[in-house]
Motif scaffolding. Structure first.
Motif, PDB file in Angstrom:
ATOM      1  N   TYR A   1       0.598  -0.926   0.196  1.00 15.92           N
ATOM      2  CA  TYR A   1      -0.085  -0.190   0.051  1.00 15.92           C
ATOM      3  C   TYR A   1       1.053   1.314   0.234  1.00 15.92           C
ATOM      4  CZ  TYR A   1      -3.052   3.037   1.569  1.00 15.92           C
ATOM      5  OH  TYR A   1      -4.504   4.810   2.161  1.00 15.92           O
ATOM      6  N   GLU A   2       1.740   1.645   0.482  1.00 14.82           N
ATOM      7  CA  GLU A   2       2.955   2.842   0.892  1.00 14.82           C
ATOM      8  C   GLU A   2       3.593   2.868  -0.071  1.00 14.82           C
ATOM      9  OE1 GLU A   2       2.823   0.223   3.792  1.00 14.82           O
ATOM     10  OE2 GLU A   2       1.229   2.007   5.456  1.00 14.82           O
TER      11      GLU A   2
ATOM     12  N   GLN B   1       0.780   4.552  -3.024  1.00  9.21           N
ATOM     13  CA  GLN B   1       1.038   5.762  -2.487  1.00  9.21           C
ATOM     14  C   GLN B   1       1.723   6.643  -2.794  1.00  9.21           C
ATOM     15  OE1 GLN B   1       0.249   5.631   2.153  1.00  9.21           O
ATOM     16  NE2 GLN B   1      -1.678   6.715   1.662  1.00  9.21           N
TER      17      GLN B   1
END
Ligand SMILES: Cc1cc2nc3c(=O)[nH]c(=O)nc-3n(C[C@H](O)[C@H](O)[C@H](O)COP(=O)(O)OP(=O)(O)OC[C@H]3O[C@@H](n4cnc5c(N)ncnc54)[C@H](O)[C@@H]3O)c2cc1C
Length: 803
Positions: free
Chosen positions: A423-424, A427
């Motif tokens: 996820y990061e 992102q």
């Protein structure tokens, strides 16, 4: 009270009473309704009784139409008046965007047979003289809106059910529910016990408490809701009864109540009621008024409807009623519990109660709801829909009741909740995320953080050019997509093949191969589309739609595998990445010793292999329709896999892509998807999935019906269109016209960047599937010429994915 019945319905609100009536109508007469107080004493008695046909989900809209048309029938049978006032209604638009939304709603209503009409402000003011024209730009007229008497409706259902053989017991509270080994239930009440084959939880405000009796935490929450009734308004005297009116921008609904007007509002800062447990002593009760909270809407009233502002307030009602996170009912059987059914979270009992009763009664009596009820199936929520999640989503939904949901709009409450290990990293690459079953997934990638924000619109958005670049990367070099947001099952054991062969319509593939397969119900309708990958003789990996994972689990329970076969849901245990595009093979080949040439690893191959140091399951398949691979790993490896692919990808011009680009590319390939093209109202031949139904197998669920469909050709056909759209594409549920008549509906639409055409998939009667021209698709009120395609618009012979 009888002590042994076929069905015990818990709850005598409008929903329980409707379920009871419909069970008797469907032929089950030995049914009992248990109510702890008087009928209607929960949220039903103080409802405003309004009814509407419009709903975001056309299938729910159909059930709403059914409900409204039912009142005559139950009045006739019971002799009890429902107090029906069909006044007609108008929805007023204060902005151009709202008018576009109303045009869309009107268009969607067309193929449901709704006679909705877009009207000018002048016409609206003629129909509803209380409005101040200055604040509006137009409206939508619906001739069959109105209101009913909540007491009358509930008693009419109950009386009609009693005439049909049902028993109604009041002042009796169910305090516990105990399952028997044979799947039946002992119902413990404060006035003795009852044994029932089936239990229906129609507990309304207490549905959560009834659920907890069997270890179930239902995702519902009650919200406080206020309406007021004005003193008599002189202007109404001697006039025909006023229409129902919704003022979206003012967030007000209003209708006539005797000589005055009833006015209600869904305020932005709505207040949940009893968020953890509903008190049992709340019977035929109301909550203290809080006019402060709805003051902004009351202010608007002065401006938008001056006569309402000037009239004094005669009465204020503040009462609670329940919502599911998306505002649609929770209906159906509960996975893991035999013969336990729910009919709750019904926020519009007088529009939806009849449809809920109809669907549930068919489900119980015939084993199938008889209609497409996916939009209200309780199985659409899994364990992730906790009480706190529900609280956040219900408050958001309540506050947005009168707001537009744009086709490209993602809602922000309860996020982020579930994320995958990368996820990061996504992102950091300026991903714009969407929420799918509480899981974050990348929709598209912006060039810079400041641009990672999508403007909500009915038209093509600021994401358009970025999505185009992502599609170009896939079609010209290679793209990387996270594919964790699919459902997955592992079926293992000596009888795995035999069981799967019975549950799925296609043949189970040999070891090392993938087969696509529809899953059919007994009526031969589509209830799922799966990828079956045979990892080993006794191990099959299934990939499916994530949102339907619980729905499938319930089905698998019903068609229980024999002992020795394990069916394990493993959605988030396996996460995945996909590489797709002409250079995807070279990229992946640089990271593995396996030979990935087409000769050694052809299309639809599936194999356990190491990618770098990472143990993975790799399938040669891609929903983009291009050369591509899906790589599944257990979650602890996902970051390493991602870093490895990104690192090696630089040499191949690898680019991240997201769900929007994937959608555009699958439309170019005419690939359907669950809940859009594939739903339980379509058969596999109608949906173009006939080649995945293996009728050479002697037996599988739905075989007889599939055989019949094949012989008769079914009624519908899924067709691809190119659309002469200007700057807004179809998004789903638009009507398809032919020679001035609505003949079908769109299931998905969007812009195909590789072919630079607006595209739509949709169903038409089969007679039209061969017709070459004369089609139009109505987008935002404009009929755009549409051209039926005989094959996928991109790579029609599939040479890219096979080559
Ligand atoms: C202010 C207000 C205005 C509204 N306006 C409208 C409107 O205009 N149009 C519309 O369609 N809807 C409206 N609603 C919503 C509507 O009231 C609900 O959709 C409807 O009442 C839901 O009915 P139900 O049967 O699910 O629940 P309830 O009415 O809550 O019924 C559940 C019943 O189950 C009984 N029960 C629960 N647990 C047990 C137990 N353990 N043993 C025995 N009995 C039990 C309860 O006593 C209760 O009678 C409004 C609601 C409010 C509060």
């Amino acid at each position: 009270m009888k002590n042994d019945v076929r069905v015990a319905v818990i709850g005598g609100g409008v929903v329980g009473a409707s379920v009871l009536y419909h069970l008797t109508k469907a032929g089950w007469k030995d049914v009992l309704l248990i109510e702890r107080g008087e009928l209607t004493c929960g949220s039903t008695w103080h409802a405003a009784g309004g009814m509407h046909t419009i709903n975001g989900d056309p299938n729910v809209a159909k059930l709403q139409q059914y409900t409204i048309n039912l009142y005559k029938e139950i009045e006739q049978i019971s002799g009890q008046s429902c107090g029906v006032h069909v006044t007609g209604g108008i929805m007023l638009a204060g902005t151009r965007a709202r008018l576009d939304w109303l045009k869309m709603a009107k268009a969607r209503g067309r193929y449901l047979g709704m006679e909705l009409e877009i009207i000018s402000v002048e016409e609206a003011a003629r129909l509803f003289p209380l409005m101040n024209k200055e604040h509006f730009v137009g409206g939508l007229f619906d001739p069959i809106e109105g209101h009913v008497d909540p007491y009358g409706v509930t008693h009419a259902y109950a009386k009609a059910a009693q005439i049909g053989g049902a028993q109604v017991v009041r002042h009796t509270r169910v305090t516990d529910l105990k399952p028997r080994a044979d799947g039946s239930w002992d119902i413990i009440t404060d006035h003795g016990n009852v044994h029932a084959e089936h239990v229906v939880n129609a507990g309304g405000l207490w549905a959560r408490e009834v659920g907890r009796m069997v270890g179930l935490e239902l995702p519902i929450l009650a919200m406080e809701h206020q309406y007021l009734i004005t003193e008599d308004i002189p202007a109404l005297k001697g006039q025909k009864e006023q229409l129902h009116c919704i003022d979206f921008e003012g967030e007000i609904y209003t209708r006539q109540e005797r000589g005055g007007m009833l006015l209600g509002t869904y305020e932005r800062a709505g207040v949940p009621w009893s968020p953890r447990a509903t008190p049992w002593d709340f019977t035929q009760s109301l909550l203290p008024n809080d006019l402060e909270r709805i003051a902004p809407s009351l202010e608007v009233r002065f401006e938008h409807f001056p006569a309402l502002g000037e009239a004094g307030i005669r009465k204020v009602v503040n009462g609670p009623f329940t919502f599911a996170p998306d505002g649609n009912p929770l209906v159906g059987p509960i996975r893991g519990l035999r013969n336990f059914w729910v009919a709750c979270g019904v926020m519009a009992g007088f529009s939806q109660g009849g449809g809920v009763g109809l669907a549930l009664s068919h489900w119980m009596v015939d084993g199938d709801p008889g209609a497409d009820v996916w939009g209200m199936d309780v199985a659409r929520y899994g364990d992730w829909a906790t009480l706190a999640y529900t609280n956040a989503k219900v408050r958001e939904n309540y506050s947005r009741r009168f707001r537009i949901r744009f086709p490209n709009e993602e809602l922000s409450a309860a996020r982020p909740l579930r994320t995958t290990p990368i996820y990061e990293r996504l992102q950091a690459n300026h991903a714009v995320f969407g929420d799918y079953c509480g899981l974050e997934h990348a929709l598209w990638f912006a060039p810079a953080a400041a641009e990672a924000n999508e403007v909500i619109t009915f038209h093509r958005s600021n994401a358009h050019s970025h999505v185009a670049a992502e599609c170009r990367a896939v079609r010209e070099s290679v793209g990387l997509l996270e594919i964790s947001n699919y459902g997955k099952f592992e079926v293992t054991g000596a009888g795995a093949e035999e069981w799967l062969s019975q549950v799925m319509a296609n043949r189970v593939p040999p070891v090392g191969r993938i087969a696509l397969t529809p899953m059919l119900n007994e009526r031969g309708k589509l209830i799922g589309d799966f990828t079956m990958a045979r990892v080993a003789q006794e191990r099959v990996f299934l990939v499916c739609t994530y949102a339907a994972e619980d729905y499938y689990r319930r089905w698998f329970e019903r068609h229980a595998p024999p002992s020795g076969v394990s069916v394990r849901p493993c959605a988030m245990q396996y996460v995945g990445l996909s590489v797709a595009g002409p250079r995807s093979r070279a990229l992946l080949q640089s990271l593995t010793h396996e030979d990935l040439s087409t000769a050694a690893f052809p299309f639809l191959t599936f194999r356990r292999m190491d990618v770098g140091m990472i143990p993975a399951l790799v399938g040669r398949i891609s929903f983009t329709g291009d050369l591509g691979y899906e790589i599944w790993v257990t979650s602890e490896y996902q970051r390493a896999l991602y870093d490895l692919l990104i690192g090696a990808g630089a040499e191949y011009d690898l680019r991240l892509f997201g769900g929007r680009a994937l959608n555009a590319m699958r439309l170019e390939k005419s690939f359907g998807t669950w809940a859009r093209e594939y739903r339980p109202i379509y058969g596999p031949y109608e949906a173009g999935l006939g080649r995945f139904v293996d009728l050479r197998k002697d037996s599988f669920v739905g075989r007889a019906a599939a055989l019949e469909e094949k012989a008769g050709g079914g009624k519908l056909r899924l067709v691809t269109f190119t659309v002469d759209a200007r700057d807004a594409d179809a998004s789903g549920d638009e009507p398809i016209w032919h020679d001035g008549r609505v003949i079908g509906w769109v299931t998905s639409g969007g812009y195909g960047h590789s072919v630079q055409r607006s595209l739509a998939l949709g169903y038409v009667p089969k007679e039209y599937a061969e017709v070459a021209s004369g089609f139009e698709i109505e987008i935002l009120g404009e009929r755009c010429q549409a051209t039926r395609q005989v094959a996928a618009v991109f790579d029609p012979d599939g040479s890219r994915m096979r080559g």
